[in-house]
Enzyme design. Structure first.
Site, PDB file in Angstrom:
ATOM      1  N   ASP A  41      23.391  -9.485 -16.641  1.00 34.14           N
ATOM      2  CA  ASP A  41      23.523  -8.276 -15.822  1.00 34.14           C
ATOM      3  C   ASP A  41      22.133  -7.689 -15.558  1.00 34.14           C
ATOM      4  OD1 ASP A  41      23.970  -5.703 -14.876  1.00 34.14           O
ATOM      5  OD2 ASP A  41      25.701  -5.343 -16.172  1.00 34.14           O
ATOM      6  N   GLU A  63      11.719 -13.441  -3.904  1.00 37.25           N
ATOM      7  CA  GLU A  63      10.343 -12.981  -3.642  1.00 37.25           C
ATOM      8  C   GLU A  63       9.325 -14.100  -3.809  1.00 37.25           C
ATOM      9  OE1 GLU A  63       9.293  -9.146  -5.218  1.00 37.25           O
ATOM     10  OE2 GLU A  63       7.152  -9.607  -5.192  1.00 37.25           O
TER      11      GLU A  63
HETATM   12  C1  MEV Z   1       4.961  -6.942  -6.261  1.00 36.88           C
HETATM   13  O1  MEV Z   1       6.297  -7.389  -6.177  1.00 36.88           O
HETATM   14  C2  MEV Z   1       4.589  -6.572  -7.680  1.00 36.88           C
HETATM   15  C3  MEV Z   1       3.225  -5.928  -7.856  1.00 36.88           C
HETATM   16  O2  MEV Z   1       3.098  -4.795  -7.009  1.00 36.88           O
HETATM   17  C4  MEV Z   1       3.117  -5.512  -9.316  1.00 36.88           C
HETATM   18  C5  MEV Z   1       1.898  -4.664  -9.640  1.00 36.88           C
HETATM   19  O3  MEV Z   1       1.355  -3.976  -8.748  1.00 36.88           O
HETATM   20  O4  MEV Z   1       1.506  -4.680 -10.819  1.00 36.88           O
HETATM   21  C6  MEV Z   1       2.105  -6.865  -7.492  1.00 36.88           C
END
Ligand code: MEV
Length: 433
Positions: free
Chosen positions: A277, A83
């Site tokens: 894990d 990500e």
């Molecule tokens: C995205 O991978 C994670 C978020 O949605 C977390 C959040 O909203 O606190 C940005």
């Protein structure tokens, strides 16, 4: 080994330069560097020994989060994730706590639970009493199965018996409490649970069905705390919005799920990088988030007298540094070396610190400009690479696409082609002149 985790401009370096920096900090040799870059291929025979029906490997980028000071020690944090923005966000958040001391962590212990389910009981409460009367004999039988763990100061240390009053048929569950020390412990616990089951049948006059670890590792709770600078966060309004965002996560499971997902972006990336894990940690985290009967935030946010933001996190953290992929996976071994980790407790604390930082970064972005701007820059970068832009052109293309607010592949390809034409013309002109 004295390492600083503050490496300003780390993100601007090439992957090769970054590797040089972290390799010299962690004293990696050439072979280890080649393992990290993939020049030394992950041996298929190791993959084949890890799981079944192997046909190949699945590479995931490994990034280093900077700026982490944990219990007074600077640590480079390896994160394996697909990500975008996760590594940058963790590093940014950690920077906002660095001058205020960084992260402080503690671990409640390294005890895992093994569950032995017993059914067809004539007298469940009588059986419960007999199990407690024979506690030492149960523990001795378990410990005979793992003398190594016992010699390291671990082993089965206690039992709990839970009569399942909600079940339709008489049923109880014996919990074996096993101190697994520096191991995650699933193997040790499951082996003990299976070995002792016949003795449990004898004592209870019932029939054993399940014999398996519980991932709700509530005797292995990690806690982390940090103070984040109000100035660096962008002022009182942003602090206030972060507190409001947190309040929503506390009272609304729809928001809490996303809030905790952001925390797990950081946690799972380090758990994966170190060969632990991810599903065990994730299951434990989400079950713990619902322990009050409602699914809630794993973090808490407060404002201190100075107006700075105080963040804390608490969750089960069943990770180890011995056994399983932590030792058999060459990259996982190097991840522990990069972090300079000597014990499972240090690893658990570091992972919790990353989870807290990740949450702060998400809340900080959401409380201000939103997360898309940061995401878009990385997305545009990926698209520019796909469109064939070289190192120099990537930045120019990305900046232009963001200025135009048009981060789509066709526009990025056009921009890349334009820059490439200009570059070619420039070269041609020079050649003629
Ligand atoms: C995205 O991978 C994670 C978020 O949605 C977390 C959040 O909203 O606190 C940005």
């Amino acid at each position: 080994m004295m390492v600083t985790s503050r490496v300003p401009g780390f993100y601007k370096l090439s992957p090769e330069k970054r590797l040089e920096l972290v390799a010299s900090a962690a004293q990696l040799n050439d072979e280890e560097k080649q393992v990290l870059t993939g020049e030394q291929r992950f041996p298929l025979r190791i993959a084949d020994a890890m799981i079944e029906n192997v046909v190949g490997i699945m590479p995931i980028p490994l990034g280093i989060a900077t700026n982490f000071k944990i219990n007074g020690i600077d640590r480079l944090i390896p994160m394996a994730t697909e990500e975008p923005s996760v590594v940058a966000a963790a590093s940014n958040a950690a920077r906002m706590s660095y001058e205020l001391g960084g992260f402080f962590t503690s671990l409640s212990g390294s005890i895992m639970r093994g569950q032995i389910q017993v059914v067809e009981l004539p007298d469940p409460y009588g059986a419960m009493a007999r199990l407690y009367e024979n506690k030492q004999a149960i523990l001795d039988r378990c410990n005979a199965k793992d003398p190594t763990l016992v010699s390291l100061g671990g082993g089965a240390v206690d039992v709990e018996v839970h009569v399942m009053e909600q079940a339709k048929r008489p049923m109880l569950v014996l919990h074996l409490l096993v101190d697994t020390r520096d191991a995650m412990g699933a193997n040790a616990v499951n082996t003990m649970a299976e070995a002792v089951a016949p003795f449990i049948e004898e004592l209870t006059a019932g029939r054993v069905v399940l014999r398996i670890i519980s991932n709700l590792a509530d005797r292995r709770l990690v806690r982390a705390r940090a103070v984040f600078s109000r100035e660096q966060l962008g002022g009182d309004k942003i602090v206030e919005n972060i507190l409001l965002a947190y309040e929503l996560a506390e009272c609304d499971p729809y928001r809490a799920a996303t809030h905790n997902k952001g925390i797990m972006n950081g946690i799972s990336a380090v758990v994966l990088a170190t060969g632990n894990d991810t599903r065990a940690v994730e299951a434990g985290a989400h079950a713990y988030a619902a322990k009050s009967g409602r699914y809630r935030s794993l973090t808490r946010w407060e404002r201190n007298r100075e107006g700075n933001l105080v963040g804390t996190i608490e969750l089960p953290m069943a990770v180890g540094i011995v056994g399983g992929a932590t030792k058999s996976h060459p990259t996982a071994r190097l991840a522990l070396k990069l972090m300079n980790i000597q014990s499972a407790a240090e690893l658990a604390g570091s992972i919790a610190a990353v989870g807290l930082a990740q949450n702060l970064a998400a809340l900080r972005a959401l409380a201000d400009e939103g997360i898309q701007k940061g995401h878009m820059a990385l997305h545009a970068r990926n698209l520019a690479i796909m469109a064939g832009a070289n190192e120099e052109q990537i930045e120019l293309v990305v900046q232009q696409a963001i200025r135009e607010g048009d981060v789509r592949y066709d526009r990025i390809r056009e921009l890349t082609q334009e820059w490439q034409r200009r570059h070619a013309d420039g070269k041609g002109n020079r050649a003629q002149g």
